[in-house]
Design a protein around this motif. Structure first.
Motif, mmCIF file in Angstrom:
data_model
loop_
_atom_site.group_PDB
_atom_site.id
_atom_site.type_symbol
_atom_site.label_atom_id
_atom_site.label_comp_id
_atom_site.label_asym_id
_atom_site.label_seq_id
_atom_site.Cartn_x
_atom_site.Cartn_y
_atom_site.Cartn_z
ATOM 1 N N ARG A 190 -24.335 49.133 29.638
ATOM 2 C CA ARG A 190 -24.909 47.805 29.793
ATOM 3 C C ARG A 190 -23.797 46.761 29.805
ATOM 4 O O ARG A 190 -22.835 46.842 29.042
ATOM 5 C CB ARG A 190 -25.897 47.491 28.656
ATOM 6 N N SER A 191 -23.935 45.774 30.688
ATOM 7 C CA SER A 191 -22.961 44.687 30.759
ATOM 8 C C SER A 191 -23.671 43.411 31.183
ATOM 9 O O SER A 191 -24.371 43.375 32.195
ATOM 10 C CB SER A 191 -21.854 45.008 31.762
ATOM 11 N N THR A 192 -23.504 42.369 30.384
ATOM 12 C CA THR A 192 -24.062 41.058 30.740
ATOM 13 C C THR A 192 -23.041 40.228 31.505
ATOM 14 O O THR A 192 -23.351 39.148 31.988
ATOM 15 C CB THR A 192 -24.501 40.288 29.478
ATOM 16 N N ASP A 193 -21.815 40.750 31.598
ATOM 17 C CA ASP A 193 -20.749 40.050 32.311
ATOM 18 C C ASP A 193 -20.776 40.494 33.769
ATOM 19 O O ASP A 193 -20.408 41.623 34.095
ATOM 20 C CB ASP A 193 -19.393 40.381 31.681
ATOM 21 N N ALA A 252 -21.572 44.112 38.415
ATOM 22 C CA ALA A 252 -21.173 44.247 37.010
ATOM 23 C C ALA A 252 -19.659 44.273 36.880
ATOM 24 O O ALA A 252 -18.962 44.927 37.655
ATOM 25 C CB ALA A 252 -21.767 45.513 36.413
ATOM 26 N N LYS A 253 -19.151 43.544 35.893
ATOM 27 C CA LYS A 253 -17.718 43.571 35.592
ATOM 28 C C LYS A 253 -17.464 44.705 34.605
ATOM 29 O O LYS A 253 -17.514 44.523 33.396
ATOM 30 C CB LYS A 253 -17.272 42.228 35.012
ATOM 31 N N LEU A 254 -17.216 45.883 35.168
ATOM 32 C CA LEU A 254 -16.983 47.079 34.376
ATOM 33 C C LEU A 254 -15.812 47.849 34.974
ATOM 34 O O LEU A 254 -15.504 47.705 36.165
ATOM 35 C CB LEU A 254 -18.225 47.971 34.378
ATOM 36 N N ALA A 255 -15.188 48.675 34.170
ATOM 37 C CA ALA A 255 -14.139 49.544 34.686
ATOM 38 C C ALA A 255 -14.799 50.652 35.504
ATOM 39 O O ALA A 255 -15.554 51.466 34.950
ATOM 40 C CB ALA A 255 -13.334 50.138 33.544
ATOM 41 N N PRO A 256 -14.555 50.700 36.814
ATOM 42 C CA PRO A 256 -15.227 51.705 37.648
ATOM 43 C C PRO A 256 -15.031 53.130 37.147
ATOM 44 O O PRO A 256 -15.960 53.943 37.217
ATOM 45 C CB PRO A 256 -14.579 51.494 39.019
ATOM 46 N N ASP A 257 -13.853 53.447 36.616
ATOM 47 C CA ASP A 257 -13.612 54.805 36.126
ATOM 48 C C ASP A 257 -14.571 55.175 35.005
ATOM 49 O O ASP A 257 -15.063 56.313 34.934
ATOM 50 C CB ASP A 257 -12.174 54.948 35.642
ATOM 51 N N SER A 258 -14.854 54.214 34.126
ATOM 52 C CA SER A 258 -15.760 54.503 33.014
ATOM 53 C C SER A 258 -17.183 54.725 33.511
ATOM 54 O O SER A 258 -17.915 55.560 32.972
ATOM 55 C CB SER A 258 -15.731 53.360 31.987
#
Length: 369
Positions: free
Chosen positions: A50-53, A85-91
């Motif tokens: 989950r990411s709100t960013d 979503a601002k997430l690390a794609p690898d994760s």
């Protein structure tokens, strides 16, 4: 009054002038994101991350970079990703099973990425976006079957679910009609894409279901060799379907100067839609107390109840022989009452809908044209 030192004044004015002539930050035009909604919806349903960013919807460069980060080596993309979503794609990728990392057209995937990246390249001219879009087009060519057509996620069949066929074909029609976003295509690649389009169009026409000598509409899935309606998932029976057929008809209506075969397909399928409408029943959502639903929550249920004032509605599935609407349990058992469907499947699948309204609205203008 104390005078300003002339030298200091000169340098102050020079600095001010230099600042005033700094180039403005590059501004880009918004690019439609609606075709990503289905994949993002499934991300929200099933992802444990989950990411709100999130990126601003106007940040077309940030979104395009996200698309690049998730593109597979084969040129396609995994499904059900939140592209904003601002997430690390690898994760994110590491959290997926091996199968879910694979490229697929399921849940309206791949063709939206190609469209978006091509539009971004058209605005900024950065070659990395053009190269990624070109790889996506090559994926479409590589996954086309010899006779034409593309498969979805669940079965090795011609697939109209999730706009697999129509999504790809609408993209290829844009190429055929020289849409500006694709003027970068090299002649050889363009020629191959147009050939794929022609094969796909013939597949669509051959798949139209004929019952007792009368052309009707289409099934969700068709056999690659015989073009007959076939089983998809256990609850997706050979049938005539209003949902997917409407997408096909709208695609066919986009064709400029259609030949007699295309015109006949449209006329006969619209006639079937008119005959298949259900009157005297209301279908829609009603509020319930919020409850858990997969990895999120839901606050509505769906009903299909008698109402003489309701607008016409259509079923997702109609029997091939009798033309009667039906539903199906997840194990494939056919039922005829929405209340026989579990809550999870009642709110998680479109058993009824108003899809033909869009077709019937534009049909008169198409007829005149």
């Amino acid at each position: 009054m104390k005078r300003i030192n002339p030298i200091i004044h000169f340098f102050f004015l020079a600095i001010l002038a230099a600042c005033s002539h700094q180039p403005e930050a590059q501004k880009y035009s918004y690019i439609d994101l609606s075709k990503f909604e289905d994949g993002i919806h499934h991300w929200n349903l099933y992802s444990r991350i989950r990411s709100t960013d999130r990126l601003d919807t106007a940040d077309i460069i940030g979104i395009a970079d996200n698309l690049l980060a998730y593109q597979n080596a084969d040129g396609g993309w995994p499904k059900n990703i939140d592209w904003l979503a601002k997430l690390a794609p690898d994760s994110v990728i590491n959290d997926l099973s091996e199968r879910y990392r694979q490229s697929t057209y399921d849940n309206r995937n791949i063709f939206p990425q190609i469209e978006y990246l091509s539009a971004v390249y058209g605005q900024c001219g950065d070659e990395k976006y053009r190269a990624a879009a070109e790889k996506g087009f090559q994926y479409i060519l590589n996954t086309e079957y010899p006779k034409g057509g593309w498969r979805g996620w669940d079965a090795d069949v011609i697939t109209f679910n999730d706009d697999v066929m129509t999504g790809i074909m609408n993209l290829l029609l844009d190429v055929k009609t020289n849409a500006p976003n694709y003027n970068w295509l090299q002649p050889d690649l363009r020629t191959k894409l147009l050939a794929a389009y022609e094969r796909g169009l013939q597949v669509i026409l051959k798949c139209q279901v004929e019952i007792k000598g009368v052309k009707t509409a289409w099934c969700q899935q068709h056999d690659f060799d015989t073009y007959a309606p076939v089983q998809g998932r256990a609850y997706e029976h050979p049938s005539v379907t209003a949902r997917e057929s409407c997408d096909i008809i709208l695609f066919l209506m986009r064709i400029e100067q259609p030949d007699s075969a295309v015109v006949a397909a449209i006329e006969s399928s619209v006639a079937w839609l008119e005959a298949a409408k259900i009157t005297g029943y209301r279908y829609g959502n009603f509020p319930i107390e919020e409850r858990p639903y997969h990895e999120t929550t839901i606050d509505f249920d769906r009903e299909f109840v008698p109402d003489s004032t309701a607008r016409p509605v259509w079923a997702r599935y109609y029997e091939l022989e009798k033309g009667e609407p039906f539903l199906s349990l997840v194990d494939g058992t056919i039922v005829y009452d929405l209340n026989d469907i579990s809550f999870d499947r009642r709110v998680g699948y479109e058993w009824y809908g108003f899809w033909p309204e869009a077709v019937l609205k534009v049909y008169p203008d198409w007829k005149k044209r």
